[in-house]
Design an enzyme around this catalytic site. Sequence first.
Site, PDB file in Angstrom:
ATOM      1  N   ARG A  92      -4.298   0.287   5.944  1.00  0.00           N
ATOM      2  CA  ARG A  92      -3.283  -0.657   6.427  1.00  0.00           C
ATOM      3  C   ARG A  92      -3.354  -0.684   7.941  1.00  0.00           C
ATOM      4  O   ARG A  92      -3.472   0.363   8.590  1.00  0.00           O
ATOM      5  CB  ARG A  92      -1.867  -0.234   5.995  1.00  0.00           C
ATOM      6  CG  ARG A  92      -1.521  -0.516   4.535  1.00  0.00           C
ATOM      7  CD  ARG A  92      -1.380  -2.017   4.234  1.00  0.00           C
ATOM      8  NE  ARG A  92      -1.053  -2.288   2.854  1.00  0.00           N
ATOM      9  CZ  ARG A  92      -1.929  -2.538   1.871  1.00  0.00           C
ATOM     10  NH1 ARG A  92      -3.231  -2.556   2.137  1.00  0.00           N
ATOM     11  NH2 ARG A  92      -1.521  -2.786   0.648  1.00  0.00           N
TER      12      ARG A  92
ATOM     13  N   GLU B   4      -1.540  -9.346  10.340  1.00  0.00           N
ATOM     14  CA  GLU B   4      -2.593 -10.075   9.625  1.00  0.00           C
ATOM     15  C   GLU B   4      -2.130 -11.506   9.403  1.00  0.00           C
ATOM     16  O   GLU B   4      -1.020 -11.693   8.905  1.00  0.00           O
ATOM     17  CB  GLU B   4      -2.874  -9.422   8.269  1.00  0.00           C
ATOM     18  CG  GLU B   4      -3.624  -8.123   8.392  1.00  0.00           C
ATOM     19  CD  GLU B   4      -3.871  -7.439   7.051  1.00  0.00           C
ATOM     20  OE1 GLU B   4      -3.736  -8.102   5.997  1.00  0.00           O
ATOM     21  OE2 GLU B   4      -4.165  -6.249   7.041  1.00  0.00           O
TER      22      GLU B   4
ATOM     23  N   HIS C  36      -9.082  -8.684   5.229  1.00  0.00           N
ATOM     24  CA  HIS C  36      -8.445  -7.917   4.140  1.00  0.00           C
ATOM     25  C   HIS C  36      -9.085  -8.267   2.789  1.00  0.00           C
ATOM     26  O   HIS C  36      -8.411  -8.718   1.847  1.00  0.00           O
ATOM     27  CB  HIS C  36      -6.928  -8.180   4.119  1.00  0.00           C
ATOM     28  CG  HIS C  36      -6.148  -7.087   3.443  1.00  0.00           C
ATOM     29  ND1 HIS C  36      -4.863  -6.755   3.787  1.00  0.00           N
ATOM     30  CD2 HIS C  36      -6.486  -6.235   2.434  1.00  0.00           C
ATOM     31  CE1 HIS C  36      -4.431  -5.773   3.018  1.00  0.00           C
ATOM     32  NE2 HIS C  36      -5.403  -5.438   2.192  1.00  0.00           N
TER      33      HIS C  36
HETATM   34  P1  NAD Z   1      -4.099   7.091  -3.162  1.00  0.00           P
HETATM   35  O1  NAD Z   1      -2.613   7.187  -3.274  1.00  0.00           O
HETATM   36  O2  NAD Z   1      -4.926   7.411  -4.353  1.00  0.00           O
HETATM   37  O3  NAD Z   1      -4.598   8.013  -1.960  1.00  0.00           O
HETATM   38  C1  NAD Z   1      -3.905   8.184  -0.751  1.00  0.00           C
HETATM   39  C2  NAD Z   1      -4.221   9.551  -0.190  1.00  0.00           C
HETATM   40  O4  NAD Z   1      -3.610   9.667   1.108  1.00  0.00           O
HETATM   41  C3  NAD Z   1      -3.676  10.713  -1.037  1.00  0.00           C
HETATM   42  O5  NAD Z   1      -4.678  11.709  -1.193  1.00  0.00           O
HETATM   43  C4  NAD Z   1      -2.515  11.266  -0.207  1.00  0.00           C
HETATM   44  O6  NAD Z   1      -2.329  12.658  -0.394  1.00  0.00           O
HETATM   45  C5  NAD Z   1      -3.020  10.966   1.202  1.00  0.00           C
HETATM   46  N1  NAD Z   1      -1.945  10.942   2.192  1.00  0.00           N
HETATM   47  C6  NAD Z   1      -0.694  10.457   2.067  1.00  0.00           C
HETATM   48  N2  NAD Z   1      -0.003  10.627   3.221  1.00  0.00           N
HETATM   49  C7  NAD Z   1      -0.855  11.226   4.086  1.00  0.00           C
HETATM   50  C8  NAD Z   1      -0.731  11.675   5.432  1.00  0.00           C
HETATM   51  N3  NAD Z   1       0.427  11.552   6.102  1.00  0.00           N
HETATM   52  N4  NAD Z   1      -1.818  12.237   6.009  1.00  0.00           N
HETATM   53  C9  NAD Z   1      -2.977  12.380   5.325  1.00  0.00           C
HETATM   54  N5  NAD Z   1      -3.148  11.992   4.049  1.00  0.00           N
HETATM   55  C10 NAD Z   1      -2.094  11.433   3.442  1.00  0.00           C
HETATM   56  O7  NAD Z   1      -4.392   5.599  -2.658  1.00  0.00           O
HETATM   57  P2  NAD Z   1      -5.794   4.803  -2.710  1.00  0.00           P
HETATM   58  O8  NAD Z   1      -5.913   4.054  -3.992  1.00  0.00           O
HETATM   59  O9  NAD Z   1      -6.888   5.697  -2.305  1.00  0.00           O
HETATM   60  O10 NAD Z   1      -5.512   3.712  -1.586  1.00  0.00           O
HETATM   61  C11 NAD Z   1      -5.283   4.099  -0.235  1.00  0.00           C
HETATM   62  C12 NAD Z   1      -4.734   2.931   0.559  1.00  0.00           C
HETATM   63  O11 NAD Z   1      -5.727   1.917   0.617  1.00  0.00           O
HETATM   64  C13 NAD Z   1      -3.527   2.221  -0.098  1.00  0.00           C
HETATM   65  O12 NAD Z   1      -2.313   2.827   0.266  1.00  0.00           O
HETATM   66  C14 NAD Z   1      -3.624   0.818   0.431  1.00  0.00           C
HETATM   67  O13 NAD Z   1      -2.816   0.693   1.579  1.00  0.00           O
HETATM   68  C15 NAD Z   1      -5.089   0.678   0.835  1.00  0.00           C
HETATM   69  N6  NAD Z   1      -5.814  -0.333   0.040  1.00  0.00           N
HETATM   70  C16 NAD Z   1      -6.427  -1.331   0.718  1.00  0.00           C
HETATM   71  C17 NAD Z   1      -7.155  -2.285   0.034  1.00  0.00           C
HETATM   72  C18 NAD Z   1      -7.874  -3.381   0.782  1.00  0.00           C
HETATM   73  O14 NAD Z   1      -8.032  -4.460   0.233  1.00  0.00           O
HETATM   74  N7  NAD Z   1      -8.343  -3.158   1.995  1.00  0.00           N
HETATM   75  C19 NAD Z   1      -7.225  -2.241  -1.370  1.00  0.00           C
HETATM   76  C20 NAD Z   1      -6.590  -1.186  -2.036  1.00  0.00           C
HETATM   77  C21 NAD Z   1      -5.883  -0.230  -1.314  1.00  0.00           C
END
Ligand code: NAD
Length: 319
Positions: free
Chosen positions: A238, A267, A286
């Site tokens: 994000r 965005e 995105h």
């Molecule tokens: P997920 O919940 O499986 O993984 C997130 C990880 O971040 C977890 O391991 C969690 O422990 C860790 N985390 C949380 N807070 C933290 C902090 N303060 N410091 C360090 N680590 C921390 O999520 P995911 O499926 O891997 O997706 C991650 C992010 O990707 C989503 O939240 C979303 O914003 C983004 N995303 C973007 C797109 C895109 O189109 N670009 C698509 C899907 C997801």
Amino acid sequence: MENTVFLNLEKLNFDSKLDFSPIEELTTFTKHDESSSIEILERVKDQTIIITKELALGRDLISQFPPSVKLICEAGTGYNNIDIVAAREKNITVCNIPSYSTQAVAHLVITYILNFSSSLIQQQMMLKEKNFDNFTKHLELPHFEVKNKTLGVIGGSGAIGREVIKIALALGMNILTYSRTQKPYGDQNVHFVSLEDLLKQSDFVSLHCPLTPDTLHLIDKDRLALMKPSAFIINTSRGPIIKETDLIEALQNKRIAGAALDVQDPEPPRQNNPLFDMHNVILTPHIGWKRLESRQRLIKLVAVNIQSFIKGKPINVVN
Ligand code: NAD
């Protein structure tokens, strides 16, 4: 049948290629391409289930939702657009789709890494400008093997982070990871380290944590200053996780070598944003989640969330 409304379908079905029958078979389904705040309040009347895609549902709106609303289903992974505390206070369950584009986002991250390591976009742009220097002269653009380079994955225990790590290991990269939760990998080339050490030692830093109050501006001037001048930062998570003004300054001052940003803040970025003109920056609109197969999978998983909720056993609840 429960009433379900999708408030901003256009965000998901911009090419009109998606099949919504998995949801239509379960509920009485109304779709709207976009909804203003006023329209949201009109359209949630008599609805039990609300579906959104990155549509801002703040406390002001949620507090005015009628008692009929029982579930908000975010059609995506990140749900920072929804005030989940306000929803909980109104006994509205909020759920998301944890994993529908995991591989596609991971592949995008690897695409950026391979592009940076070969300066692919810059080479292409030079040739398009009829500049053939790189055929005959010393190559001054970054051009190096990724094998044995270090990838730092912030949020590396999550779904996307783990998928990125899996592919990066296959490319022969060494992995440093920093995450709130530490799930073992069983691979000697993956090491959990502090955020500071990750930033200091990585050749590529990739962000995979969600946007929360804790991660807002996680990467700012001070943390960018820890990175190697030859290192690249990649954000598919994000936009606001990086303080964009600080990133622009670090790139302008050559504090770091480049950035790939699938997400920005805001965005789309403003047209006069200097990031557009930087040769060492890859900006994508995105697109991580946007491949057709990922979006169709998303619809099926939204239907699974709704079905579980109707059966009284909600899944993927985030509040
Ligand atoms: P997920 O919940 O499986 O993984 C997130 C990880 O971040 C977890 O391991 C969690 O422990 C860790 N985390 C949380 N807070 C933290 C902090 N303060 N410091 C360090 N680590 C921390 O999520 P995911 O499926 O891997 O997706 C991650 C992010 O990707 C989503 O939240 C979303 O914003 C983004 N995303 C973007 C797109 C895109 O189109 N670009 C698509 C899907 C997801």
